[in-house]
Each structure stands twice: as structure tokens, then as C-alpha cells.
Design a protein around this motif. Structure first.
Motif, mmCIF file in Angstrom:
data_model
loop_
_atom_site.group_PDB
_atom_site.id
_atom_site.type_symbol
_atom_site.label_atom_id
_atom_site.label_comp_id
_atom_site.label_asym_id
_atom_site.label_seq_id
_atom_site.Cartn_x
_atom_site.Cartn_y
_atom_site.Cartn_z
ATOM 1 N N PHE A 113 20.864 12.079 29.922
ATOM 2 C CA PHE A 113 19.600 12.089 29.176
ATOM 3 C C PHE A 113 19.772 12.958 27.947
ATOM 4 O O PHE A 113 20.039 14.152 28.057
ATOM 5 N N ASP A 114 19.639 12.335 26.796
ATOM 6 C CA ASP A 114 19.810 13.068 25.545
ATOM 7 C C ASP A 114 18.458 13.125 24.847
ATOM 8 O O ASP A 114 17.930 12.090 24.430
ATOM 9 N N ASN A 115 17.894 14.297 24.774
ATOM 10 C CA ASN A 115 16.582 14.439 24.152
ATOM 11 C C ASN A 115 16.542 15.840 23.552
ATOM 12 O O ASN A 115 16.909 16.816 24.214
ATOM 13 N N ILE A 116 16.078 15.920 22.331
ATOM 14 C CA ILE A 116 16.126 17.178 21.597
ATOM 15 C C ILE A 116 15.387 18.308 22.330
ATOM 16 O O ILE A 116 15.748 19.471 22.251
ATOM 17 N N PHE A 117 14.352 17.938 23.085
ATOM 18 C CA PHE A 117 13.564 18.972 23.772
ATOM 19 C C PHE A 117 14.065 19.279 25.181
ATOM 20 O O PHE A 117 13.575 20.190 25.833
ATOM 21 N N PHE A 118 15.017 18.476 25.642
ATOM 22 C CA PHE A 118 15.562 18.683 26.989
ATOM 23 C C PHE A 118 16.616 19.782 26.877
ATOM 24 O O PHE A 118 17.814 19.555 27.030
ATOM 25 N N SER A 126 8.038 18.794 35.913
ATOM 26 C CA SER A 126 8.373 18.147 34.650
ATOM 27 C C SER A 126 7.792 18.947 33.498
ATOM 28 O O SER A 126 7.285 20.061 33.684
ATOM 29 N N ASN A 127 7.878 18.380 32.325
ATOM 30 C CA ASN A 127 7.457 19.055 31.108
ATOM 31 C C ASN A 127 6.988 17.970 30.148
ATOM 32 O O ASN A 127 7.683 16.966 29.957
ATOM 33 N N TRP A 128 5.795 18.179 29.558
ATOM 34 C CA TRP A 128 5.250 17.141 28.683
ATOM 35 C C TRP A 128 6.151 16.845 27.487
ATOM 36 O O TRP A 128 6.007 15.807 26.847
ATOM 37 N N GLN A 129 7.082 17.740 27.170
ATOM 38 C CA GLN A 129 7.948 17.481 26.007
ATOM 39 C C GLN A 129 8.825 16.248 26.180
ATOM 40 O O GLN A 129 9.229 15.637 25.203
ATOM 41 N N TYR A 130 9.180 15.920 27.423
ATOM 42 C CA TYR A 130 10.094 14.774 27.607
ATOM 43 C C TYR A 130 9.771 13.931 28.834
ATOM 44 O O TYR A 130 10.474 12.982 29.137
ATOM 45 N N THR A 131 8.691 14.245 29.524
ATOM 46 C CA THR A 131 8.431 13.557 30.796
ATOM 47 C C THR A 131 8.278 12.044 30.635
ATOM 48 O O THR A 131 8.572 11.281 31.556
ATOM 49 N N GLN A 132 7.812 11.605 29.460
ATOM 50 C CA GLN A 132 7.580 10.166 29.284
ATOM 51 C C GLN A 132 8.822 9.443 28.778
ATOM 52 O O GLN A 132 8.791 8.241 28.533
ATOM 53 N N GLN A 133 9.914 10.196 28.625
ATOM 54 C CA GLN A 133 11.173 9.580 28.177
ATOM 55 C C GLN A 133 12.275 9.642 29.240
ATOM 56 O O GLN A 133 13.314 9.024 29.060
ATOM 57 N N VAL A 134 12.102 10.396 30.300
ATOM 58 C CA VAL A 134 13.229 10.603 31.224
ATOM 59 C C VAL A 134 13.720 9.263 31.791
ATOM 60 O O VAL A 134 12.931 8.318 31.953
ATOM 61 N N PRO A 135 15.024 9.162 32.079
ATOM 62 C CA PRO A 135 15.625 7.853 32.387
ATOM 63 C C PRO A 135 15.208 7.235 33.713
ATOM 64 O O PRO A 135 15.479 6.059 33.936
ATOM 65 N N THR A 136 14.539 7.967 34.581
ATOM 66 C CA THR A 136 14.112 7.358 35.852
ATOM 67 C C THR A 136 13.143 6.210 35.602
ATOM 68 O O THR A 136 13.023 5.312 36.416
ATOM 69 N N GLY A 137 12.445 6.257 34.460
ATOM 70 C CA GLY A 137 11.478 5.200 34.149
ATOM 71 C C GLY A 137 12.165 3.866 33.958
ATOM 72 O O GLY A 137 11.927 2.912 34.703
ATOM 73 N N ASN A 138 13.050 3.797 32.965
ATOM 74 C CA ASN A 138 13.709 2.523 32.685
ATOM 75 C C ASN A 138 14.676 2.127 33.790
ATOM 76 O O ASN A 138 14.823 0.951 34.109
ATOM 77 N N LEU A 139 15.330 3.107 34.401
ATOM 78 C CA LEU A 139 16.342 2.767 35.406
ATOM 79 C C LEU A 139 15.725 2.426 36.762
ATOM 80 O O LEU A 139 16.217 1.565 37.467
ATOM 81 N N GLU A 140 14.656 3.158 37.145
ATOM 82 C CA GLU A 140 14.184 3.022 38.528
ATOM 83 C C GLU A 140 12.682 2.768 38.666
ATOM 84 O O GLU A 140 12.166 2.683 39.780
ATOM 85 N N GLY A 141 11.946 2.711 37.555
ATOM 86 C CA GLY A 141 10.537 2.331 37.634
ATOM 87 C C GLY A 141 9.579 3.420 38.087
ATOM 88 O O GLY A 141 8.479 3.109 38.555
ATOM 89 N N TRP A 142 9.955 4.672 37.975
ATOM 90 C CA TRP A 142 9.047 5.769 38.334
ATOM 91 C C TRP A 142 9.335 6.950 37.416
ATOM 92 O O TRP A 142 10.434 7.059 36.851
ATOM 93 N N ARG A 143 8.347 7.798 37.234
ATOM 94 C CA ARG A 143 8.598 9.043 36.498
ATOM 95 C C ARG A 143 7.860 10.209 37.140
ATOM 96 O O ARG A 143 6.665 10.102 37.417
ATOM 97 N N SER A 144 8.577 11.249 37.345
ATOM 98 C CA SER A 144 8.157 12.588 37.790
ATOM 99 C C SER A 144 8.146 12.775 39.302
ATOM 100 O O SER A 144 7.751 11.880 40.049
ATOM 101 N N ALA A 145 8.574 13.980 39.675
ATOM 102 C CA ALA A 145 8.532 14.419 41.067
ATOM 103 C C ALA A 145 7.724 15.713 41.129
ATOM 104 O O ALA A 145 7.455 16.335 40.099
ATOM 105 N N MET A 146 7.345 16.088 42.336
ATOM 106 C CA MET A 146 6.715 17.398 42.546
ATOM 107 C C MET A 146 7.799 18.400 42.943
ATOM 108 O O MET A 146 8.864 18.026 43.431
ATOM 109 N N THR A 147 7.504 19.686 42.766
ATOM 110 C CA THR A 147 8.435 20.717 43.253
ATOM 111 C C THR A 147 8.424 20.699 44.776
ATOM 112 O O THR A 147 7.522 20.138 45.408
ATOM 113 N N ALA A 148 9.397 21.366 45.365
ATOM 114 C CA ALA A 148 9.352 21.644 46.797
ATOM 115 C C ALA A 148 8.182 22.602 47.050
ATOM 116 O O ALA A 148 7.740 23.315 46.142
ATOM 117 N N PRO A 149 7.665 22.629 48.289
ATOM 118 C CA PRO A 149 6.545 23.533 48.587
ATOM 119 C C PRO A 149 6.998 24.985 48.627
ATOM 120 O O PRO A 149 8.107 25.292 49.076
#
Ligand code: FRU
Length: 580
Positions: free
Chosen positions: A455-460, A325-348
Motif C-alpha cells: 500500500f503506497d499512500n503519502i499519508f500511510f 484505522s485513520n481517516w487519512q487513508y481508510t478509504q484507500q486501503v487495498p482490502t477494499g479492491n482486493l477483498e471487498g471490505w474496509r476496516s477492522a476493530m482493535t483487539a479488546p
């Protein structure tokens, strides 16, 4: 009402009979993991994401003597943005299937957050916490204090675990490195020959402090600073110092070197957060980079603060995971409102140093073999100039792994039209996630998420590219280029030439992307494109109960554990409310 709970550990010996206070917010469950629903349309199926709430940096990553990988992470269990920071915890034996564990680290007081840090296995009991065991774990982390109207100091602290990393007790001699600075954080500890080494960011002074200690506790000595290197942004965060094998062009190990990574945030050139690295020499106290170049771990903008597992045997490739993720938009991404979680890790990723065409020493980000999550192969074909389109709407995971190997490229016949494109699209919404490679010109390898519209965000920002020079075979003078893509509902990772370049990209479609197409054009005669496409099986589906809830490891009863560790029972499943 919030209560402060004092938790002590029953120790068999005096050596560990210390007591430290732990603050447990009543809204935060102890003794069992939070439950999660992993079936949402945006929820990655082969990547780690928290059961609910907000996750950022990977923390404390280590692999234990049984081969279990421990991933801790910055976790706000009670909200969908940063705040109320704890260490969440998950474990895995294959780096693709993760089992949620109880929250591992709680703050000592209400007004203190547990920030990022690392963990080591103190096999030789250098700390004195573990007289009777070889699997004692020490976590090293920043405590960030907050006053009503101001940030307080950030200090370095430890906690120890007698049960292999599932529950921790805060050390009563904390902090182990005191400070008055409000920006001194994210310790990463490694072992060097005969002592421990910690790298810690003096974030706003653009320095990584290097400290040494024989015992992980009080004897931390400042050794040197690594200052003003590379891109500055406006802060340095989450440094790592990691030993990597150096491999020749055939892949044989020819030596070893250290890499310093520094995560920069905010103010990265693409906006927000980015991670840079420096290959070099480390002598136990000082790190000297080989050159003055700045190199990036990823060419898109959703891979930050990666950590390297402690405990990977010497001589083997390091293994890393980043915060996708990226601090510019991580707290706005739609998984929060739609699914109750925010952020994933990369694959190993497996990491080593190798010379790449023209640019020289490069940290390779090689996708760890996704075999544990591969399902049926949907396609395997070879062509010259042609295309392939596959409808994968019947694949329940909505996740794919793709490999394309282009060989026998006569570079003298490459034109500016010679391309290979990979696109994922939705026939119902017309959305598309596009990528491709130009074999000629500046060799751009590009990705475009601009035609995905959820997801519409100026920094995305939507377009990324890197120059990725095809590898030329010295024997026959013909070039080759290889691409892998791991597509997982709302995150896709691309790896060019086995990880010489890698990109991690979030995307939020309004409808699932269910068609994949690969198309080559104007490749020189004789060139071949070998393509294979696999469906992926959900790593989470197997853990879900009949209601689709992933409960996690609620049955682990840990004798003498820390916060809530003792007596965790299956009937104690968390039923508290969760603030979205
Ligand atoms: C990086 C970071 C760290 C800090 C943590 C707080 O993403 O800002 O510097 O420890 O996140 O959650």
C-alpha cells in the motif's frame, strides 16, 4: 428505485405503541446479516471486521445481563467508503469470536445518515419504553441530514429495542436534543448515581457538551462544557466519559476516577485521526481533569474513536475497542479492491488507571487475554543475548500471539546497544514489519511498517515510537520490561509493560509475513529474556460454510422486531449485488 418503508412495532402495551418511519434502501438487506468471506490474505482472523462494505467507529457498545457483548458500528453496507451510514451489529461472548447480526439501525429518511452514538440497558425502565422487561436497550445517536449541496443539522435521537438490542424502533418524539449545528455529534450515555449523562461533541467549537436527563427522552438539560483541552486538530469527535478503577503498582484497586476521551480528526500530530484522554473527577454535571496534560491512547496512528462498554460492573476494569484505522487513508486501503471490505476493530482492552514511571497517572490498555483464540504454543524459551527465528508458514490463520518478558536488568550496565527486536518478514518478497526497544537512552519503543510494500499512500506514514521507561523493581533495584504482540495478517498490536504504552498498526504485505524473529543484544549480564509464541486459531473459520462464506446469525427470528426483524428466515440470504 428507492422506496421508503414505514415499519412499526407490535407492542403489547400502549406505552410503546409509537410509530416512526424508517427508510430502507433496497440495496440494503434487512432481517439477516450480510454474508462475508473472511479467508482473504489481508483479512484479520482474531479481530472484528465487517462481512463486506465499509466500517468506521464502534458504536453502542454494551454488555447484556447474559454476558453477551454487543458491538455496533458505523456501516456503509453498499460501498467501500463512508456514506449511507447505518449501524452494523455483531455479538460475542468472549470478545474474540464475533457473530454477525442483521443491521440494527436504519435512517428515518433517505437524506439522513445514522452517525455514531452509544447504547444503554434501561433496566429500571426510566424511559417508559419497557414496562414488562429489564433488558430493554436504548440507542442514542446523531442523525446527520444532507441537502443536495450542503450539510444540514446534526441532532441527537434515540431508538429502543424490545429484543435485547437486535432490532430497534426509532422513537417518534425524535430528536431528543435538537440543534441547528452541522457539527454536533456522537453522544455517549452513561448512568451516574440517579440520572443519565450524555457527552456530545460540538466538533468545530472544540467542546464536549455534558447533558443530563432522568429518562433518556425529552428531559435533557445542558450541564456544562469541557472545552479547548489537549490537542485540537480541526475537530473533536466521539467523546467518552468512563469510570475506571485506580490501581496501585501491585494491581490492587485503591479508588476510582473518571476519564474523558476525545477523538481528534483531522489534524492529529502524526496525521489524520488520534484519540486523547484526560483523567479527572466527575460530579454528575462537571468534569475536571486532574492536570493540564494531553495523553494519547495509542502511539501509532490506527486506533481511533474507541468506545467503552456500557454495563461492565462497577469497580471492574472498563473494556474498550477502537476503530483500527485513520481517516487519512481508510478509504484507500487495498482490502477494499482486493477483498471487498474496509476496516477492522482493535483487539479488546481492559482499562484502568495506574501510575507509570515518571509520567504518573496513565490509562492502561491491557490486552484482554487472547486465550479463546490461542492454538498451539510454537515456542517457549529463555535466553540472555541471543535470537530466535520461527517459520510459521504452516499456521493457517497467519496470526500469532507473542510475549517477551525481560527481567533482572542491571540498569547501570545498560548501553545504547542494549535492545530487543521483534520482526515479521516474508522470505519470498523480502518485506518486513519491524519493531524493537532500546533499553538505554530515551527508551524508545519503535515500530516500522516501511518495509511492507502492498500500500503506497503519502499519508500511510511508516515509523512510530514512544518513550517507554522500564519498570524498576523497588526490592532488588533491577529493571524489567515486557512486550506482547498480537499479529493478525494485516494488523498488529503491541503492548509494552502490560499496556502502559500500546500501538495499533495496519500493514499490507504483497506476500504473507510468515517468519518471526526475536533478537536481544548487549543486555547486561544476568538479564533474561523469556519468550513464548503461540499460533492463533481463526475466530472466523468456524462460522464459514463449505463455500467459505460466513453467513452470520440468519436464523434469529425476532418476534415483533424492527426493520425486517420479524420473519427473518434462513432462505432469505441476501443475494443482492454489492458495489465495490
Ligand atoms: C468519526 C466520525 C463521527 C461521525 C462518524 C460518521 O470517525 O466522523 O464523528 O459520527 O464518524 O461515520
Amino acid at each position: 428505485m428507492k422506496t421508503s418503508t414505514s415499519i412499526s412495532v407490535a407492542c403489547a402495551t400502549l406505552a410503546c405503541a409509537q410509530h416512526a418511519t424508517t427508510f430502507v434502501n433496497p440495496a440494503v438487506p434487512t432481517g439477516q446479516p450480510l454474508p462475508g468471506n473472511y479467508s482473504g490474505g489481508l483479512r484479520p482472523q482474531v479481530h472484528y471486521s465487517p462481512p463486506q462494505g465499509f466500517m468506521n467507529d464502534p458504536n453502542g457498545m454494551f454488555v447484556d445481563a447474559n454476558g453477551t457483548y454487543h458491538l455496533y458500528y458505523q456501516y456503509n453496507p453498499t460501498g467501500l467508503g463512508a456514506g449511507n451510514q447505518h449501524w452494523g451489529h455483531a455479538t460475542s461472548n468472549d470478545l474474540y469470536h464475533w457473530e454477525n447480526q442483521q443491521i440494527a439501525l436504519f435512517p428515518p429518511e433517505e437524506s439522513v445518515f445514522v452517525f455514531s452514538g452509544s447504547a444503554v440497558v434501561d433496566v429500571n425502565n426510566t424511559s417508559g419504553f419497557f414496562p414488562d422487561q429489564t433488558n430493554g436497550v436504548v440507542a442514542f445517536f446523531t442523525l446527520a441530514r444532507y441537502y443536495p449541496n450542503a450539510a444540514g443539522p446534526q441532532t441527537q435521537n434515540i431508538a429502543y429495542s424490545l429484543d435485547g438490542g437486535y432490532t430497534f424502533e426509532l422513537y417518534d418524539g425524535n430528536p431528543v436534543i435538537d440543534s441547528t449545528s452541522t457539527h454536533f455529534r456522537d453522544p455517549k450515555v452513561i448512568w451516574y448515581e440517579d440520572h443519565w449523562v450524555a457527552v456530545i461533541a460540538y466538533s468545530q467549537e472544540f467542546a464536549v457538551g455534558i447533558f443530563t436527563s432522568p429518562d433518556l427522552k425529552k428531559d435533557w438539560t445542558f450541564a456544562s462544557n469541557f472545552s479547548y483541552h489537549g490537542l485540537l486538530g480541526t475537530q473533536y469527535e466521539c467523546p467518552n466519559l468512563v469510570k475506571l478503577p485506580v490501581r496501585d503498582s501491585e494491581g490492587a484497586v485503591t479508588g476510582e476516577a473518571y476519564v474523558m476521551t476525545v477523538s481528534v480528526q483531522p489534524g492529529a500530530p502524526l496525521g489524520g485521526s488520534i484519540t486523547e484522554y484526560f483523567p479527572g473527577d466527575f460530579n454528575g454535571t462537571h468534569f475536571i481533569p486532574y492536570d493540564s496534560a494531553t495523553r494519547l491512547t495509542d502511539f501509532a496512528k490506527d486506533n481511533y474513536a474507541a468506545q467503552y462498554f456500557y454495563g461492565v460492573p462497577d469497580g471492574e476494569d472498563a473494556i474498550s475497542i477502537g476503530w483500527a484505522s485513520n481517516w487519512q487513508y481508510t478509504q484507500q486501503v487495498p482490502t477494499g479492491n482486493l477483498e471487498g471490505w474496509r476496516s477492522a476493530m482493535t483487539a479488546p482492552r481492559a482499562n484502568y488507571l495506574q501510575k507509570a514511571a515518571r509520567i504518573g497517572q496513565t490509562m492502561i490498555n491491557k490486552l484482554i487475554d487472547p486465550a479463546p483464540v490461542l492454538a498451539e504454543r510454537l515456542e517457549a524459551t529463555t535466553f540472555g543475548n541471543s535470537s530466535l527465528t520461527l517459520d510459521f508458514s504452516h499456521i493457517a490463520s497467519n496470526a500469532l500471539y507473542i510475549e517477551a518478558n525481560v527481567t533482572n536488568l542491571n540498569t547501570t550496565l545498560i548501553t545504547s546497544d542494549s535492545t530487543l527486536n521483534l520482526t515479521f518478514s516474508s522470505p519470498s518478497s523480502g518485506e518486513a514489519l519491524r519493531s524493537g526497544f532500546f533499553f538505554g537512552g530515551d527508551n524508545p519503543f519503535w515500530i516500522d511498517r516501511g518495509q511492507v510494500r502492498g500500500f503506497d499512500n503519502i499519508f500511510f506514514t511508516d515509523k512510530f515510537s514512544a518513550a517507554n521507561i522500564p519498570h524498576t523493581d523497588e526490592n532488588n533495584g533491577l529493571a524489567s520490561w515486557r512486550m506482547q504482540a498480537l499479529f493478525d495478517r494485516s494488523i498488529c498490536e503491541w503492548f509494552a509493560d502490560g499496556g502502559v504504552q500500546a500501538a495499533t498498526v495496519l500493514f499490507y504485505p504483497t506476500q504473507p509475513l510468515t517468519v518471526v524473529s526475536l533478537a536481544s543484544r548487549a543486555l547486561p549480564p544476568g538479564a533474561t529474556v523469556s519468550v513464548a509464541v503461540w499460533a492463533l486459531k481463526s475466530a472466523w473459520a468456524g462460522y464459514a460454510d463449505e463455500q467459505g462464506t460466513v453467513v452470520g446469525n440468519v436464523s434469529a427470528v425476532v418476534a415483533g422486531g424492527g426493520a425486517g426483524g420479524a420473519g427473518a428466515r434462513r432462505d432469505m440470504i441476501y443475494e443482492g449485488s454489492f458495489t465495490a
